[in-house]
Scaffold this active site. Structure first.
Site, mmCIF file in Angstrom:
data_model
loop_
_atom_site.group_PDB
_atom_site.id
_atom_site.type_symbol
_atom_site.label_atom_id
_atom_site.label_comp_id
_atom_site.label_asym_id
_atom_site.label_seq_id
_atom_site.Cartn_x
_atom_site.Cartn_y
_atom_site.Cartn_z
ATOM 1 N N GLU A 118 0.830 -1.218 0.000
ATOM 2 C CA GLU A 118 0.000 0.000 0.000
ATOM 3 C C GLU A 118 0.861 1.263 0.000
ATOM 4 O O GLU A 118 0.369 2.347 0.303
ATOM 5 C CB GLU A 118 -0.944 0.024 1.215
ATOM 6 C CG GLU A 118 -1.858 -1.174 1.357
ATOM 7 C CD GLU A 118 -2.884 -1.322 0.238
ATOM 8 O OE1 GLU A 118 -2.887 -0.490 -0.695
ATOM 9 O OE2 GLU A 118 -3.655 -2.293 0.296
ATOM 10 N N HIS A 142 -2.880 2.143 8.299
ATOM 11 C CA HIS A 142 -3.948 1.336 7.691
ATOM 12 C C HIS A 142 -4.151 0.092 8.544
ATOM 13 O O HIS A 142 -3.187 -0.645 8.793
ATOM 14 C CB HIS A 142 -3.553 0.951 6.262
ATOM 15 C CG HIS A 142 -4.417 -0.113 5.670
ATOM 16 N ND1 HIS A 142 -5.790 0.001 5.578
ATOM 17 C CD2 HIS A 142 -4.116 -1.327 5.124
ATOM 18 C CE1 HIS A 142 -6.284 -1.086 5.013
ATOM 19 N NE2 HIS A 142 -5.295 -1.910 4.736
ATOM 20 N N HIS A 144 -7.153 -3.182 9.810
ATOM 21 C CA HIS A 144 -8.368 -3.918 9.463
ATOM 22 C C HIS A 144 -9.289 -3.966 10.690
ATOM 23 O O HIS A 144 -9.384 -4.978 11.374
ATOM 24 C CB HIS A 144 -8.005 -5.324 8.981
ATOM 25 C CG HIS A 144 -7.226 -5.345 7.695
ATOM 26 N ND1 HIS A 144 -6.810 -6.509 7.100
ATOM 27 C CD2 HIS A 144 -6.813 -4.339 6.884
ATOM 28 C CE1 HIS A 144 -6.160 -6.221 5.966
ATOM 29 N NE2 HIS A 144 -6.152 -4.900 5.830
ATOM 30 N N GLU A 172 -17.381 11.788 22.351
ATOM 31 C CA GLU A 172 -16.040 12.267 22.000
ATOM 32 C C GLU A 172 -15.830 12.358 20.483
ATOM 33 O O GLU A 172 -14.944 13.094 20.005
ATOM 34 C CB GLU A 172 -14.987 11.319 22.592
ATOM 35 C CG GLU A 172 -15.054 9.943 21.958
ATOM 36 C CD GLU A 172 -14.166 8.898 22.618
ATOM 37 O OE1 GLU A 172 -13.019 9.209 22.959
ATOM 38 O OE2 GLU A 172 -14.626 7.755 22.768
ATOM 39 N N HIS A 213 -12.843 -3.706 3.850
ATOM 40 C CA HIS A 213 -11.398 -3.894 3.954
ATOM 41 C C HIS A 213 -10.805 -3.314 5.248
ATOM 42 O O HIS A 213 -10.205 -4.045 6.026
ATOM 43 C CB HIS A 213 -10.729 -3.274 2.708
ATOM 44 C CG HIS A 213 -9.255 -3.500 2.629
ATOM 45 N ND1 HIS A 213 -8.585 -3.667 1.443
ATOM 46 C CD2 HIS A 213 -8.297 -3.555 3.591
ATOM 47 C CE1 HIS A 213 -7.297 -3.843 1.706
ATOM 48 N NE2 HIS A 213 -7.098 -3.778 2.992
HETATM 49 P P1 13P Z 1 1.056 -5.499 3.037
HETATM 50 O O1 13P Z 1 1.424 -6.755 3.763
HETATM 51 O O2 13P Z 1 1.636 -5.432 1.642
HETATM 52 O O3 13P Z 1 1.373 -4.265 3.844
HETATM 53 O O4 13P Z 1 -0.509 -5.522 2.799
HETATM 54 C C1 13P Z 1 -1.411 -5.698 3.845
HETATM 55 C C2 13P Z 1 -2.709 -5.044 3.597
HETATM 56 O O5 13P Z 1 -3.450 -4.806 4.529
HETATM 57 C C3 13P Z 1 -3.091 -4.675 2.216
HETATM 58 O O6 13P Z 1 -4.181 -3.806 2.195
HETATM 59 ZN ZN ZN Z 2 -5.377 -3.925 4.126
#
Ligand code: 13P
Ligand code: ZN
Length: 397
Positions: A118, A142, A144, A172, A213
């Site tokens: 990413e 980023h 999940h 908050e 995602h």
């Molecule tokens: P990477 O392992 O390449 O960082 O990817 C993980 C991910 O969450 C892709 O969206």
């Molecule tokens: Zn991801």
């Protein structure tokens, strides 16, 4: 020998954040990635330990605003849970070239590998955030986040819906993310296209949700960025729990209360998020002044002989705009049944409001659908289906 680098506060903060994120359950397998734009004085501290003979690789996009900058990044395919055990096998310092087109590894990823897939999204977000915050933001994260992801299956994928629903879940929230959150529809991850969409949202927001995602957060330092992701996910968790109990709220924080909060806490919150909800979305506060029960409507139409398969095929491929329009005009749980002996089609739909539904007939998309269906069913001169309302004679919940 690597003491300078290992003791550097930015490295320690980065490692801690990876571990915190893993412990929250946001980094299954290699899920998620983290990047930090290193300050000039921080790079100075560790410069003697960096190597300059690495190969240049294309970033996959152009980030001229980041020319010559150094970033600390997680590696692609590396597990967040391993960062604390063996940081330099899993993370790296990279340098961006003078055009913002290429990067090279100057430290780390010692057992091989490359920066996160990413990287285009991270760097394009960094570029936007560096510009709009006058260099203040340095972290892009980023992860999940389970509950935010769950919500992307049940809420309309609109910035204003996600912002408002999350804000209502914890007092908050409007203080922590006053500019709101943006939503990117599902896209293939890891490339330039999703990076472009995400960085557009980062012009306005510090949080971008990737449907089905995860999320992207931007902040000035590790605490603020992690705290932002944590707050968004916490609000999402409360919403998931609330919706698991029942699909409406008996009470909530109302628009005027948000305005009062914003005033006292001295934050600007855009009025566009304080829209009137009672008519628009299914997840709604109960209006106790009016009994807003669902209207169950049934009607019959007539299909031409031999058109059964064609009718079914066209509905299986219902145009997305038509689907959206039906929801927008307050139609839900729409079913159509066919009596094969008589070719009569029986429709059943749940409506929020009859007048609102009646207006759907004037939309361009509805007219287009009627024109499209006119060759296989009985229609009126304006191509609307000949439809007769049916009387409800029994109902059991
Ligand atoms: P990477 O392992 O390449 O960082 O990817 C993980 C991910 O969450 C892709 O969206
Ligand atoms: Zn991801």
């Amino acid at each position: 020998m690597n003491d300078n680098i290992n003791n550097a506060l930015f490295v320690q903060g980065f490692i801690r954040m990876c571990d915190d994120g893993f412990n929250q359950g946001w980094h299954e397998r290699n899920g998620g990635n983290l990047t930090y734009r290193i300050k000039p004085e921080e790079i100075e501290e560790v410069k003697s330990e960096l190597k300059d003979d690495g190969e240049w690789f294309p970033i996959g996009t152009s980030v001229p605003g980041l020319a010559g900058e150094y970033f600390l990044v997680t590696g692609s395919g590396k597990y967040f849970r391993n960062v604390i055990l063996d940081p330099w096998a899993n993370i790296a310092i990279v340098k961006i070239d003078d055009n913002g087109e290429k990067y090279k590894i100057v430290y780390g990823l010692e057992k091989g590998g490359k920066p996160t897939s990413e990287l285009p999204s991270h760097l394009m977000n960094h570029e936007v955030k560096k510009r709009v915050t006058n260099g203040e933001h340095r972290v892009i994260y980023h992860c999940h986040t389970t509950n935010v992801i769950a919500l992307t299956f049940v809420l309309p994928l609109e910035d204003k819906v996600f912002t408002r629903e999350l804000w209502e879940m914890a007092t908050e929230c409007p203080v922590v993310f006053p500019s709101g959150v943006g939503v990117v529809h599902w896209m293939v991850p890891g490339g330039r296209d999703i990076a472009v969409e995400t960085s557009k949202l980062m012009e306005m927001y510090d949080v971008a949700i990737w449907a089905h995602h995860g999320i992207f957060c931007s902040g000035a330092d590790f605490d603020l960025t992690f705290g932002l992701a944590h707050t968004v996910e916490k609000a999402a968790e409360i919403l998931v729990k609330t919706l698991s109990m029942q699909n409406y709220k008996l009470q909530t924080i109302e628009p005027q209360e948000f305005r009062n909060l914003a005033k006292d806490f001295k934050v600007d919150i855009p009025e566009k998020f304080l829209y009137d909800k009672t008519t628009k979305y299914v997840i709604n506060t109960v209006d106790t002044t009016e009994n807003k029960s669902i209207i169950r409507k049934s009607f019959k139409m007539k299909l031409f002989e031999g058109m059964e398969d064609e009718y079914e095929r066209r509905h299986n491929e219902l145009w997305p705009e038509m689907k959206e329009m039906i929801h927008e005009y307050g139609g839900h749980n729409y079913s159509i049944f066919l009596d094969k002996e008589t070719n009569i089609l029986y429709g059943y739909i749940e409506l929020e409001n009859e007048e609102k539904w009646a207006k759907s007939a004037d939309t361009e998309i509805c007219r287009k659908w009627w024109d499209y269906m006119a060759d296989i069913m009985e229609t009126n001169p304006d191509n609307s289906p000949v439809s007769t309302d049916l009387k409800n004679v029994f109902f059991l919940k």
